[in-house]
Design a protein around this motif. Structure first.
Motif, mmCIF file in Angstrom:
data_model
loop_
_atom_site.group_PDB
_atom_site.id
_atom_site.type_symbol
_atom_site.label_atom_id
_atom_site.label_comp_id
_atom_site.label_asym_id
_atom_site.label_seq_id
_atom_site.Cartn_x
_atom_site.Cartn_y
_atom_site.Cartn_z
ATOM 1 N N UNK A 73 4.470 9.279 -4.809
ATOM 2 C CA UNK A 73 3.838 7.829 -4.628
ATOM 3 C C UNK A 73 4.270 7.285 -3.106
ATOM 4 N N UNK A 74 4.691 8.206 -2.385
ATOM 5 C CA UNK A 74 4.700 7.792 -0.839
ATOM 6 C C UNK A 74 6.026 6.636 -0.548
ATOM 7 N N UNK A 75 7.173 6.943 -1.407
ATOM 8 C CA UNK A 75 8.200 5.981 -0.977
ATOM 9 C C UNK A 75 9.356 7.117 -0.319
ATOM 10 N N UNK A 76 10.136 6.461 0.622
ATOM 11 C CA UNK A 76 11.244 6.899 1.209
ATOM 12 C C UNK A 76 12.074 7.792 0.074
ATOM 13 N N UNK A 77 12.440 9.030 0.239
ATOM 14 C CA UNK A 77 13.749 9.770 -0.522
ATOM 15 C C UNK A 77 14.933 9.242 -0.390
ATOM 16 N N UNK A 78 15.959 9.255 -1.325
ATOM 17 C CA UNK A 78 17.215 8.955 -1.022
ATOM 18 C C UNK A 78 17.638 9.669 0.183
ATOM 19 N N UNK A 79 17.576 10.699 0.419
ATOM 20 C CA UNK A 79 18.057 11.185 1.671
ATOM 21 C C UNK A 79 17.384 10.609 3.092
ATOM 22 N N UNK A 80 16.238 10.017 2.957
ATOM 23 C CA UNK A 80 15.709 9.597 4.048
ATOM 24 C C UNK A 80 16.161 8.239 4.166
ATOM 25 N N UNK A 81 16.594 7.576 3.130
ATOM 26 C CA UNK A 81 17.158 6.285 3.247
ATOM 27 C C UNK A 81 18.517 6.388 3.813
ATOM 28 N N UNK A 82 19.396 7.643 3.618
ATOM 29 C CA UNK A 82 20.698 7.670 4.055
ATOM 30 C C UNK A 82 20.723 7.929 5.381
ATOM 31 N N UNK A 83 19.525 8.747 5.736
ATOM 32 C CA UNK A 83 19.352 8.943 7.248
ATOM 33 C C UNK A 83 19.079 7.872 8.294
#
Ligand SMILES: [Zn+2]
Length: 337
Positions: A73-83
């Motif tokens: 759905x085009x949301x940031x993944x958990x890893x992207x948020x951590x990064x």
């Protein structure tokens, strides 16, 4: 079913000791109305032909499923948020504080909870816009410790400089796109690292290095090296301005990371006085290039600006129309050599 590894241990399905495989399986699930496919990990018992999900696997598989949903759905993944958070070196708690969200919000987003769209937009903007993050950070002053504040502020400022530098590099390269494969840059490919090293080296060795002098010394270094070895140093193209040769993209070049100067008032005019950047090192300039730079420094290092302007009686300069690129083919007629 894809086998990842195998380990002899007590199998929790048949309660016997045997080789237990760890396997990957593509699972499908409906989450928030969307069908998502993702790769889950299980333990497999060949005696019972059954799968088992350890406690750790339950957590990882659930996170993988939610990340698959976020991607779909085009949301940031958990890893992207951590990064994004780690890019600014911020703790989970302080990140929530800076964003003025609930205390545990970021921790939840990095784990099991899918963020809402509005929060996702904020996180994406922080990722691409360090200046905006700096503003949010300033608003949170007093709500996080002073020590943490200055650490985050430093990190965000570095990110901002990096961003600005990339923008400068892109705009210089856009200017030079027209010169590719042409002799206007002395057959050398534009190398901005070398340009920055040249400026620093000249600033280190030459007192009172003002703009006009620096530009001339860069041009002389490039054309002299071209004369000696058939290739210039920096890949810069120079054009004729009223006071002499000036590299294309000059305005952007002086703002590159690693170029340092003081602004000095000359009557009503402001000018740059270049100085070496603390900690700068020569990494890309080669031996013959350094030799040419040293030669140019010993020739012109002590000249003042007027004397340097006087020196521009070179054929290269006289024979090139104003505001045109100076061809390197004039190297043969260099007076200084
Ligand atoms: Zn078993």
């Amino acid at each position: 079913m894809k086998k990842i590894k195998s380990e002899k241990k007590l199998c929790l399905i048949c309660i016997e000791e045997h080789e237990v495989d760890t396997v990957e399986i593509v699972d499908h699930e409906i989450f928030k109305g969307e069908e998502v496919s993702y790769t889950s990990t299980y333990e497999y018992c060949s005696n019972a032909d059954e799968l088992l999900e350890t406690e750790e696997m339950v957590k990882t598989n659930s996170l993988t499923m939610k990340d698959a949903y976020r991607k779909k759905v085009g949301l940031l993944t958990s890893t992207e948020i951590i990064n994004i958070r780690e890019k600014y070196g911020v703790s989970q708690k302080d990140f929530s504080e800076i964003l003025d969200w609930g205390r545990a919000t970021i921790t939840r987003y990095e784990n099991h909870q899918v963020q809402d769209r509005a929060h996702d937009n904020v996180l994406s903007k922080i990722d691409s816009d360090p200046k905006w993050f700096l503003e949010m950070l300033k608003r949170a002053k007093g709500r996080i410790s002073d020590k943490a504040f200055s650490k985050y502020h430093h990190e965000a400022s570095e990110q901002f400089k990096k961003k600005r530098n990339q923008y400068l590099i892109d705009s210089i390269q856009a200017i030079y796109a027209d010169y590719e494969n042409e002799a206007v840059a002395g057959r050398a490919e534009l190398n901005l690292n070398k340009v920055v090293e040249m400026i620093n080296y000249l600033a280190l060795k030459v007192d009172s290095l003002h703009k006009v002098k620096l530009m001339k010394m860069l041009w002389y270094s490039d054309i002299l090296h071209f004369k000696r070895s058939g290739i210039a140093i920096s890949g810069l193209a120079y054009s004729t301005l009223p006071k002499g040769a000036v590299p294309e993209g000059y305005d952007q070049i002086v703002l590159l990371n690693g170029v340092s100067f003081d602004t000095v008032w000359y009557g009503d005019n402001i000018t740059y006085k270049f100085k070496p950047t603390p900690g700068f090192e020569i990494k890309e300039l080669g031996h013959s290039e350094m030799e040419v730079l040293d030669e140019i420094i010993s020739k012109f290092g002590n000249y003042n600006t007027d004397e340097i302007v006087e020196m521009m009686h070179e054929e290269a300069y006289k024979c090139t129309e104003s505001y045109r690129i100076i061809p390197f083919s004039f190297a043969e007629q260099l007076i200084i050599d």
